[in-house]
Design a protein around this motif. Structure first.
Motif, PDB file in Angstrom:
ATOM      1  N   PHE A  75       3.383 -35.440  16.927  1.00  0.00           N
ATOM      2  CA  PHE A  75       2.009 -36.339  16.596  1.00  0.00           C
ATOM      3  C   PHE A  75       2.201 -37.860  16.110  1.00  0.00           C
ATOM      4  O   PHE A  75       1.502 -38.327  16.276  1.00  0.00           O
ATOM      5  N   GLU A 120       1.669 -30.739  22.306  1.00  0.00           N
ATOM      6  CA  GLU A 120       1.466 -31.379  20.752  1.00  0.00           C
ATOM      7  C   GLU A 120       2.360 -30.075  20.098  1.00  0.00           C
ATOM      8  O   GLU A 120       2.918 -30.574  18.864  1.00  0.00           O
ATOM      9  N   ASN A 121       2.854 -29.158  20.479  1.00  0.00           N
ATOM     10  CA  ASN A 121       3.722 -28.195  19.767  1.00  0.00           C
ATOM     11  C   ASN A 121       5.326 -28.470  20.139  1.00  0.00           C
ATOM     12  O   ASN A 121       6.111 -27.729  19.724  1.00  0.00           O
ATOM     13  N   GLY A 122       5.573 -29.735  20.591  1.00  0.00           N
ATOM     14  CA  GLY A 122       6.804 -30.196  20.535  1.00  0.00           C
ATOM     15  C   GLY A 122       7.615 -30.157  21.784  1.00  0.00           C
ATOM     16  O   GLY A 122       8.890 -30.023  21.812  1.00  0.00           O
ATOM     17  N   ARG A 140      -0.243 -40.589  17.635  1.00  0.00           N
ATOM     18  CA  ARG A 140      -0.679 -41.628  16.681  1.00  0.00           C
ATOM     19  C   ARG A 140      -0.008 -42.953  16.959  1.00  0.00           C
ATOM     20  O   ARG A 140      -0.858 -44.056  16.717  1.00  0.00           O
ATOM     21  N   PHE A 170      11.067 -31.299  20.261  1.00  0.00           N
ATOM     22  CA  PHE A 170      11.102 -32.206  19.105  1.00  0.00           C
ATOM     23  C   PHE A 170      10.120 -31.483  18.150  1.00  0.00           C
ATOM     24  O   PHE A 170       9.189 -30.653  18.678  1.00  0.00           O
ATOM     25  N   HIS A 171      10.314 -31.828  16.901  1.00  0.00           N
ATOM     26  CA  HIS A 171       9.272 -31.146  15.780  1.00  0.00           C
ATOM     27  C   HIS A 171       7.879 -31.830  15.713  1.00  0.00           C
ATOM     28  O   HIS A 171       7.449 -32.816  16.388  1.00  0.00           O
ATOM     29  N   HIS A 172       7.187 -30.949  14.918  1.00  0.00           N
ATOM     30  CA  HIS A 172       5.693 -31.456  14.904  1.00  0.00           C
ATOM     31  C   HIS A 172       5.319 -32.699  14.390  1.00  0.00           C
ATOM     32  O   HIS A 172       4.326 -33.429  15.078  1.00  0.00           O
ATOM     33  N   ALA A 173       6.073 -33.304  13.451  1.00  0.00           N
ATOM     34  CA  ALA A 173       5.669 -34.523  12.871  1.00  0.00           C
ATOM     35  C   ALA A 173       6.269 -35.641  13.996  1.00  0.00           C
ATOM     36  O   ALA A 173       5.422 -36.678  14.145  1.00  0.00           O
TER      37      ALA A 173
END
Lengths: 212, 219
Positions: A89, A47-49, A93, A83-86
């Motif tokens: 996630f 999840e950290n990208g 989602r 990739f970045h965090h947004a």
């Protein structure tokens, strides 16, 4: 005989569909990676990208800019991406992740998950990505021991620990049995070193025998 | 206006005011703008709200800022770590406020701030204690929680290379919160390992375009 954590990890690894995109939670679930068949085609998400995360880094491979969600140094594989965090996630989602494997304090018969906080006043709460993962992945597998240290079952009618997600768990892999959370109830898929009747006596949840 | 290339981290953090909300990049130490945080400690701003995934590791960087008593409130997803003794001590002593936010919500709430979104309905945390008191709505049979943007007065981020305009590229998982935080604060300050002449970065590879970046310092 009941399963040890490596045998549980192997069982889960063999149940993950070929080519699936998978997130393995911090702690015991990371063992699943060691048991994925070499030709599984499974792509690990952290999840950290990062997608297509490789095994833990050793020696000269260790790079402080390349770590997993547990902050353990890891490696790249051909086909890795960052990739970045947004985005990371949004991937969860948005229903793009096929499977996540999480640890748990408790799972309820309705598939509620409690795995982030004991609720004890001294404990400093820390949720990380647990709530996002629990509701995001298409299939949520839990990997845990069936009984707590005091002997009480961790598969319960209603969680007493603070919830991580409501009705989100699909399967519970434990040392004594594998449970499927279905609309009809909790189905025992298989048992390990314990009979169905013994299991039913020790777990305070109505259990259904596997369909024959 | 293009970014200002600063000569020092001290110059880069000049003017940060007491009471500011500071977004601090990094996931653990990867992408953590340690030199900027050290410069902020020297600069002296206090009564800060810090938004960051973790609440400091060891005794350096964010942990050092906390240890100096400059932070009133921490907004983060995962304060408790094996080396978070500074935060742990302050929290147990009641000397710091904690706003615990699920990691994806932390990222998306900053993304919303940077993208001009007023609020959004998100399924994360529905039915849990972290959604208590928040507005919920059923949409297509699923429960969603209303989440509001998180805006910073300042963002401190760690990137890999900048050009002289402030276009940024990152390195591996050190990217993490940097690109999102760069969109979500009024004053965005990046530390990089190298500043190259404009035109040297492949435009296809730029992750944070210069429009978001105000100050850059090579450390």
């Amino acid at each position: 005989m009941s399963l040890d954590k490596h045998a549980m990890a192997e069982l889960i690894a063999n149940d993950i569909p070929r080519g699936a995109y998978v997130n393995l939670g911090i702690g015991q679930p990371t063992l699943v990676a060691d048991h994925l068949p070499a030709d599984s085609g499974v792509v690990l998400h952290t999840e950290n990208g990062m997608l297509n995360m490789g095994p833990a880094a050793t020696g000269d491979q260790i790079d402080p800019d390349l770590m997993n969600a547990g902050k353990i140094p890891v490696t790249e594989l051909p086909g890795s991406s960052y990739f970045h965090h947004a985005d990371s996630f949004a991937m969860m989602r948005g229903g793009h992740l096929d499977v996540c494997v999480l640890g748990a304090f408790q799972v309820s018969a309705a598939g509620d998950l409690a795995n982030w906080h004991t609720g004890e006043p001294e404990a400093i709460p820390a949720v990380g990505g647990a709530m996002d993962l629990a509701i995001g992945a298409k299939s949520v597998f839990v990997m845990m021991t069936l009984f707590a240290k005091d002997g009480s079952a961790k598969l319960v009618e209603k969680c007493s620990y603070p919830l991580t997600g409501v009705g989100c768990v699909d399967r519970v892999y434990t040392d004594h049995a594998t449970f499927l959370i279905t609309p009809d109830g909790v189905v025992v898929r298989e048992t390990f070193g314990i009979s169905f009747d013994e299991l039913a006596a020790r777990v305070p949840v109505k259990l259904l025998a596997p369909a024959r | 206006m293009s970014a200002t290339i600063c000569d020092s981290a001290a110059e880069a953090v000049a003017g940060i005011e007491d009471g500011s909300t500071i977004l601090v990049g990094g996931f653990g130490m990867a992408g953590m703008p340690v030199e900027l945080v050290d410069a902020l400690i020297e600069q002296g701003a206090k009564d800060l709200t810090v938004v960051s995934n973790n609440a400091g590791n060891g005794d350096t960087g964010l942990a050092a800022l906390l240890a100096k008593g400059r932070v009133r409130k921490m907004v983060c997803s995962f304060p408790r770590q094996s080396d978070s003794w500074v935060f742990d001590g302050l929290y147990r002593a009641g000397k710091i406020e904690l706003d615990l936010v699920p990691q994806g919500n932390l990222a998306e709430r900053m993304r919303a701030a940077g993208a001009g979104i007023g609020a959004f309905f998100c399924p994360t945390g529905a039915g849990t204690s972290l959604a208590e008191g928040k507005e919920v709505r059923e949409i297509d049979g699923r429960t969603y929680v209303l989440e509001y943007p998180i805006r910073g007065d300042v963002a401190l981020i760690g990137a890999h290379v900048s050009d002289r305009m402030g276009n940024l590229v990152y390195r591996k998982t050190a990217r993490n919160f940097g690109p999102v935080m760069a969109t979500a604060a009024k004053l965005v300050i990046a530390q990089v390992s190298e500043v190259v002449d404009t035109g040297r970065l492949d435009p296809e590879a730029i992750v944070t375009p210069s429009i978001y970046v105000d100050r850059v310092v090579a450390v």
